[in-house]
Design an enzyme around this catalytic site. Structure first.
Site, mmCIF file in Angstrom:
data_model
loop_
_atom_site.group_PDB
_atom_site.id
_atom_site.type_symbol
_atom_site.label_atom_id
_atom_site.label_comp_id
_atom_site.label_asym_id
_atom_site.label_seq_id
_atom_site.Cartn_x
_atom_site.Cartn_y
_atom_site.Cartn_z
ATOM 1 N N ARG A 86 0.822 -1.203 0.000
ATOM 2 C CA ARG A 86 0.000 0.000 0.000
ATOM 3 C C ARG A 86 0.861 1.260 0.000
ATOM 4 O O ARG A 86 0.636 2.178 -0.792
ATOM 5 C CB ARG A 86 -0.883 -0.026 1.245
ATOM 6 C CG ARG A 86 -1.924 1.044 1.267
ATOM 7 C CD ARG A 86 -2.724 0.909 2.540
ATOM 8 N NE ARG A 86 -4.002 1.567 2.447
ATOM 9 C CZ ARG A 86 -4.976 1.435 3.326
ATOM 10 N NH1 ARG A 86 -4.829 0.636 4.356
ATOM 11 N NH2 ARG A 86 -6.091 2.098 3.169
ATOM 12 N N LYS A 115 -11.488 -15.914 12.947
ATOM 13 C CA LYS A 115 -12.729 -16.634 13.209
ATOM 14 C C LYS A 115 -12.874 -16.889 14.710
ATOM 15 O O LYS A 115 -11.917 -17.284 15.366
ATOM 16 C CB LYS A 115 -12.679 -17.964 12.469
ATOM 17 C CG LYS A 115 -13.951 -18.290 11.707
ATOM 18 C CD LYS A 115 -13.863 -19.678 11.143
ATOM 19 C CE LYS A 115 -14.607 -19.871 9.831
ATOM 20 N NZ LYS A 115 -15.502 -18.880 9.337
ATOM 21 N N HIS A 166 -10.757 -14.463 -4.434
ATOM 22 C CA HIS A 166 -10.319 -15.063 -3.172
ATOM 23 C C HIS A 166 -8.993 -15.790 -3.355
ATOM 24 O O HIS A 166 -8.875 -16.629 -4.247
ATOM 25 C CB HIS A 166 -11.330 -16.105 -2.671
ATOM 26 C CG HIS A 166 -12.673 -15.535 -2.322
ATOM 27 N ND1 HIS A 166 -13.703 -16.309 -1.860
ATOM 28 C CD2 HIS A 166 -13.146 -14.261 -2.363
ATOM 29 C CE1 HIS A 166 -14.757 -15.540 -1.636
ATOM 30 N NE2 HIS A 166 -14.455 -14.296 -1.938
ATOM 31 N N GLU A 170 -6.940 -16.488 4.336
ATOM 32 C CA GLU A 170 -7.827 -16.214 3.196
ATOM 33 C C GLU A 170 -7.847 -14.716 2.935
ATOM 34 O O GLU A 170 -8.126 -13.929 3.837
ATOM 35 C CB GLU A 170 -9.251 -16.706 3.485
ATOM 36 C CG GLU A 170 -10.182 -16.488 2.281
ATOM 37 C CD GLU A 170 -11.638 -16.844 2.585
ATOM 38 O OE1 GLU A 170 -12.034 -17.972 2.272
ATOM 39 O OE2 GLU A 170 -12.365 -15.976 3.130
HETATM 40 P P1 GTP Z 1 -17.555 -20.748 3.223
HETATM 41 O O1 GTP Z 1 -17.792 -22.098 3.805
HETATM 42 O O2 GTP Z 1 -18.703 -19.799 3.439
HETATM 43 O O3 GTP Z 1 -16.256 -20.158 3.688
HETATM 44 O O4 GTP Z 1 -17.479 -20.956 1.651
HETATM 45 P P2 GTP Z 1 -16.386 -21.767 0.811
HETATM 46 O O5 GTP Z 1 -15.442 -22.460 1.727
HETATM 47 O O6 GTP Z 1 -17.082 -22.570 -0.222
HETATM 48 O O7 GTP Z 1 -15.554 -20.624 0.108
HETATM 49 P P3 GTP Z 1 -16.028 -19.412 -0.815
HETATM 50 O O8 GTP Z 1 -14.792 -18.969 -1.504
HETATM 51 O O9 GTP Z 1 -17.198 -19.704 -1.661
HETATM 52 O O10 GTP Z 1 -16.480 -18.309 0.234
HETATM 53 C C1 GTP Z 1 -15.587 -17.812 1.169
HETATM 54 C C2 GTP Z 1 -16.098 -16.518 1.750
HETATM 55 O O11 GTP Z 1 -16.448 -15.594 0.709
HETATM 56 C C3 GTP Z 1 -17.360 -16.601 2.564
HETATM 57 O O12 GTP Z 1 -17.092 -16.984 3.885
HETATM 58 C C4 GTP Z 1 -17.877 -15.161 2.464
HETATM 59 O O13 GTP Z 1 -17.134 -14.296 3.302
HETATM 60 C C5 GTP Z 1 -17.549 -14.812 1.044
HETATM 61 N N1 GTP Z 1 -18.679 -15.158 0.143
HETATM 62 C C6 GTP Z 1 -18.765 -16.221 -0.672
HETATM 63 N N2 GTP Z 1 -19.928 -16.229 -1.340
HETATM 64 C C7 GTP Z 1 -20.616 -15.141 -0.924
HETATM 65 C C8 GTP Z 1 -21.918 -14.610 -1.243
HETATM 66 O O14 GTP Z 1 -22.671 -15.145 -2.034
HETATM 67 N N3 GTP Z 1 -22.272 -13.463 -0.608
HETATM 68 C C9 GTP Z 1 -21.460 -12.820 0.274
HETATM 69 N N4 GTP Z 1 -21.908 -11.706 0.862
HETATM 70 N N5 GTP Z 1 -20.244 -13.315 0.603
HETATM 71 C C10 GTP Z 1 -19.827 -14.454 0.023
HETATM 72 MG MG MG Z 2 -15.479 -18.531 4.819
#
Ligand code: GTP
Ligand code: MG
Length: 238
Positions: free
Chosen positions: A60, A80, A155, A174
């Site tokens: 940054r 968490k 991500h 993450e």
């Molecule tokens: P989680 O079990 O929720 O962590 O999902 P995952 O392990 O399948 O991973 P994913 O990359 O899909 O999502 C990780 C994180 O991204 C979530 O914990 C949220 O913080 C964010 N995220 C993913 N999908 C959404 C969504 O549809 N809406 C919002 N607001 N955040 C999301």
């Molecule tokens: Mg998550």
């Protein structure tokens, strides 16, 4: 966690993590014991987050000196809670041991970086991906491929070495990188899902889907405007 609201599977997980097999043990006592166990467990993730925070802080500052605008608008971190670790252990069918949690729950340490423009998202991600001490464990590009509900974000899960007094640990972190528009949408959508306990009425889901389109179009228009404002920024020098 409220003991009386725990599902049977959550109670099993709590019992396993507390190292008790006996039925009828005091749940409150087991939860207290788990909190104590997790204090040390979470510390490594806090250190990992500290390392990544320093890295992003350095980027940054350097970006700020090199670019006509700042590619990083805002940085937020979170660890968490013990409760949501247990909740996720149950939800993801993860074995209730510290080893399994360490191996399978990769978002115990989390960082969110918001950027003005979509290009900045990849600029930040690339700068991190070039760092030799980081191991890239996972990339999910929901910008290239948005989720069906319209969610967009990049991500990364990276592993960062943390040097402790007696050993070195690799800690997963993450990192969610997104534009201000993507972040605005995701915050609202998250709130909505929370408010309706995951059961968002279809007409509101449709509205969110429309807004996602608007956010996307905002990002595209801003990128086009930026091209009018200034020539592309140089890549940062050494
Ligand atoms: P989680 O079990 O929720 O962590 O999902 P995952 O392990 O399948 O991973 P994913 O990359 O899909 O999502 C990780 C994180 O991204 C979530 O914990 C949220 O913080 C964010 N995220 C993913 N999908 C959404 C969504 O549809 N809406 C919002 N607001 N955040 C999301
Ligand atoms: Mg998550």
């Amino acid at each position: 966690l409220v003991p009386s609201q725990l599902s049977a599977r959550a109670v099993d997980a709590v019992r396993a993590l507390a190292g008790r097999d006996a039925e009828g043990e005091d749940l409150d006592e087991m939860l207290k014991q788990i909190q104590r166990t997790f204090v040390t467990f979470r510390l490594e993730y806090k250190f990992g987050l500290d390392e990544i925070t320093t890295k992003v802080g350095i980027l940054r500052e350097q970006f700020d000196l090199t670019y006509d605008h700042s590619p990083i608008e805002h940085v937020k971190t979170r660890l968490k809670s013990v409760d949501s670790m247990i909740e996720k252990t149950v939800r993801k069918n993860c074995e209730p041991t510290l080893e399994a949690i360490r191996a399978n729950i990769l978002d115990i340490a989390g960082m969110r970086v918001t950027c003005p423009y979509v290009e900045d998202v990849y600029l930040v991600a690339d700068a991190l991906r070039r760092q030799g001490d980081l191991t890239l464990l996972q990339v999910k590009d929901y910008i290239a491929e948005p989720k069906p509900n319209g969610y967009r974000s990049l991500h990364l899960v990276v592993e960062v070495p943390v040097f402790l007094a007696d050993r070195t640990v690799q800690v997963p972190v993450e990192i969610q990188i997104r534009t201000i528009a993507m972040d605005f949408w995701a915050s609202a959508e998250h709130e909505l899902r929370y408010k309706f306990a995951g059961d968002v009425p279809p007409e509101l889901s449709r509205t969110m889907s429309e807004i996602a389109g608007t956010a996307r179009s905002l990002d595209e228009q801003m990128t086009a405007l930026r091209a009018e404002l200034a020539p592309p920024s140089p890549r940062p020098g050494p």
